[in-house]
Design an enzyme around this catalytic site. Structure first.
Site, short mmCIF file in Angstrom:
data_model
loop_
_atom_site.label_atom_id
_atom_site.label_comp_id
_atom_site.label_asym_id
_atom_site.label_seq_id
_atom_site.Cartn_x
_atom_site.Cartn_y
_atom_site.Cartn_z
N LEU A 167 2.05 -6.69 -0.24
CA LEU A 167 3.50 -6.41 -0.82
C LEU A 167 3.65 -6.47 -2.40
O LEU A 167 3.41 -7.67 -2.66
CB LEU A 167 4.50 -6.92 0.18
N HIS A 208 7.48 -2.39 -2.35
CA HIS A 208 7.84 -2.58 -0.90
C HIS A 208 9.10 -3.48 -0.94
O HIS A 208 9.84 -3.12 -0.07
CB HIS A 208 6.69 -3.43 -0.17
N GLN A 230 -5.38 6.57 8.85
CA GLN A 230 -5.23 7.52 7.73
C GLN A 230 -6.18 7.34 6.40
O GLN A 230 -6.06 7.95 5.30
CB GLN A 230 -3.75 7.06 7.13
N GLY A 240 9.30 5.19 0.30
CA GLY A 240 9.22 5.15 -1.17
C GLY A 240 9.21 6.52 -1.65
O GLY A 240 8.18 7.25 -1.08
N GLN A 259 4.35 12.25 1.39
CA GLN A 259 4.57 11.36 2.71
C GLN A 259 5.80 11.49 3.20
O GLN A 259 6.21 11.43 4.36
CB GLN A 259 4.07 10.03 2.80
N SER A 261 -0.40 -0.74 -4.42
CA SER A 261 -1.58 -1.90 -3.75
C SER A 261 -2.82 -1.70 -4.49
O SER A 261 -3.44 -2.40 -4.64
CB SER A 261 -1.61 -2.01 -2.47
N ARG A 262 -3.24 -0.37 -4.75
CA ARG A 262 -4.40 -0.03 -5.33
C ARG A 262 -4.71 -0.38 -6.76
O ARG A 262 -5.75 -0.29 -7.21
CB ARG A 262 -4.55 1.66 -5.04
P1 AMP Z 1 2.01 1.19 1.72
O1 AMP Z 1 1.89 -0.27 2.02
O2 AMP Z 1 1.37 1.67 0.38
O3 AMP Z 1 1.74 2.10 2.84
O4 AMP Z 1 3.43 1.73 1.24
C1 AMP Z 1 4.62 1.25 2.25
C2 AMP Z 1 6.14 1.98 1.81
O5 AMP Z 1 6.16 1.34 0.45
C3 AMP Z 1 5.72 3.67 1.56
O6 AMP Z 1 7.09 4.05 1.99
C4 AMP Z 1 5.61 3.62 0.08
O7 AMP Z 1 6.10 4.93 -0.36
C5 AMP Z 1 6.28 2.52 -0.39
N1 AMP Z 1 6.14 2.09 -1.85
C6 AMP Z 1 4.96 1.86 -2.20
N2 AMP Z 1 4.84 1.69 -3.82
C7 AMP Z 1 6.15 1.99 -4.09
C8 AMP Z 1 6.86 1.73 -5.42
N3 AMP Z 1 6.10 1.53 -6.58
N4 AMP Z 1 7.97 2.14 -5.33
C9 AMP Z 1 8.93 2.39 -4.18
N5 AMP Z 1 8.29 2.34 -2.84
C10 AMP Z 1 6.88 2.12 -2.77
#
Ligand code: AMP
Length: 284
Positions: free
Chosen positions: A34, A38, A62, A148, A154, A187-188
């Site tokens: 996170l 997030h 995925q 996000g 997505q 995260s990447r």
């Molecule tokens: P993930 O853990 O990458 O699957 O992301 C989980 C959620 O966090 C998804 O709805 C993403 O779009 C959102 N998210 C990831 N990075 C960001 C960011 N920089 N700003 C806003 N939301 C984010």
């Protein structure tokens, strides 16, 4: 104290009890590791719902073969304390076996929207996303679910799935949270070495420049795309997967930017593949 739930049954019973007592449920699905992006979703859910459920599940369905499923950053302890501070009441943290028993054979596929942009190079990715999100909705039974705009395709796909399958909830899109220099948090980003990290700023720089050109009256999508491509290609370590200007709902490419549009890109910076996007607003 944040409550940690690991089984589908227990999570469903908890959600039923909350709903029965009239408590609104806000849900934030994540793959963990996170960051502020997030946490902004969790805070958004906190401000609008009585109970906030965050799922932490690195979803193997995925990731295509050869992608980073095994290496994907994991920090469950750290995530729990960050999520709790941001306002989570419950963390749903199932195992892969709990989510995908061997006899399972059903998937959710959102056609057309899943085949463009990231869908071209990440075969099966959005089917994996839609399927796990549908399951998570059935498990956590939210009134509102937060996603996000960072992962714009997505968000559009999840919205379409919820509408098409008559899911009784609201999908809420939240703005992209960025580092100080504009790089979208992800995260990447942890995979980037210092030189790649510096080069990666060009993703947002090129989008911002495109946004400004459109706001000044540039209508030609191809010219806007070409400008961004040249900017990105002038940075070392970059390799473009796609740069597109699309309709914000259908994700189909557009030629003339005369209504609000979305510009999105995917670029490898070194090994990591990063994505970003912005809204384009032509002058009214
Ligand atoms: P993930 O853990 O990458 O699957 O992301 C989980 C959620 O966090 C998804 O709805 C993403 O779009 C959102 N998210 C990831 N990075 C960001 C960011 N920089 N700003 C806003 N939301 C984010």
């Amino acid at each position: 104290m944040v409550e940690i739930i690991e089984t589908v049954r227990e999570m469903q019973e908890k959600a039923d009890a909350l709903r029965k007592s009239g408590v609104s449920i806000g849900f934030v699905p994540t793959m963990g590791a996170l960051h502020e992006g997030h946490l902004s979703l969790i805070r958004g859910a906190r401000s609008e719902c009585r109970s906030v459920v965050v799922s932490i599940f690195v979803n193997p369905a995925q990731f295509a073969p050869g992608e980073d499923y095994k290496q994907y950053p994991r920090d469950f302890e750290g995530d729990c304390s960050k999520a709790e501070t941001a306002g989570a009441d419950i963390i749903f943290h199932p195992s892969v076996e709990e989510m995908y028993p061997p006899e399972a054979s059903t998937v959710v596929k959102v056609q057309e929207l899943s085949e463009v942009m990231c869908g071209r190079s990440r075969t099966g990715h959005f089917c994996g996303v839609a399927s796990v999100v549908a399951k998570l909705f059935n498990i956590t039974k939210p009134h509102r679910a937060y996603f996000g705009e960072k992962d714009y395709q997505q968000l559009v796909i999840v919205r379409k799935m919820a509408r098409d399958l008559d899911m009784d909830l609201t999908v809420v899109g939240m703005p992209t949270i960025r580092e100080e220099d504009g790089l979208a948090m992800s995260s990447r980003n942890a995979y980037l070495n210092p030189e790649e990290r510096r080069a990666a700023v060009v993703l947002f720089r090129s989008l911002k420049d495109a946004g400004e050109r459109v706001a000044r009256g540039e209508k030609d999508a191809e010219a806007v795309i070409q400008g961004a491509r040249e900017m990105i290609e002038s940075e070392p370590y970059t390799s473009i997967d796609y740069v597109v200007v699309v309709d914000p709902e259908t994700l189909q490419g557009i030629k003339e930017i005369v209504c609000p549009a979305r510009m999105a890109l995917a670029v490898k910076v070194g090994k990591p593949r990063l994505i970003d996007n912005i809204a384009l607003h032509p002058p009214s």
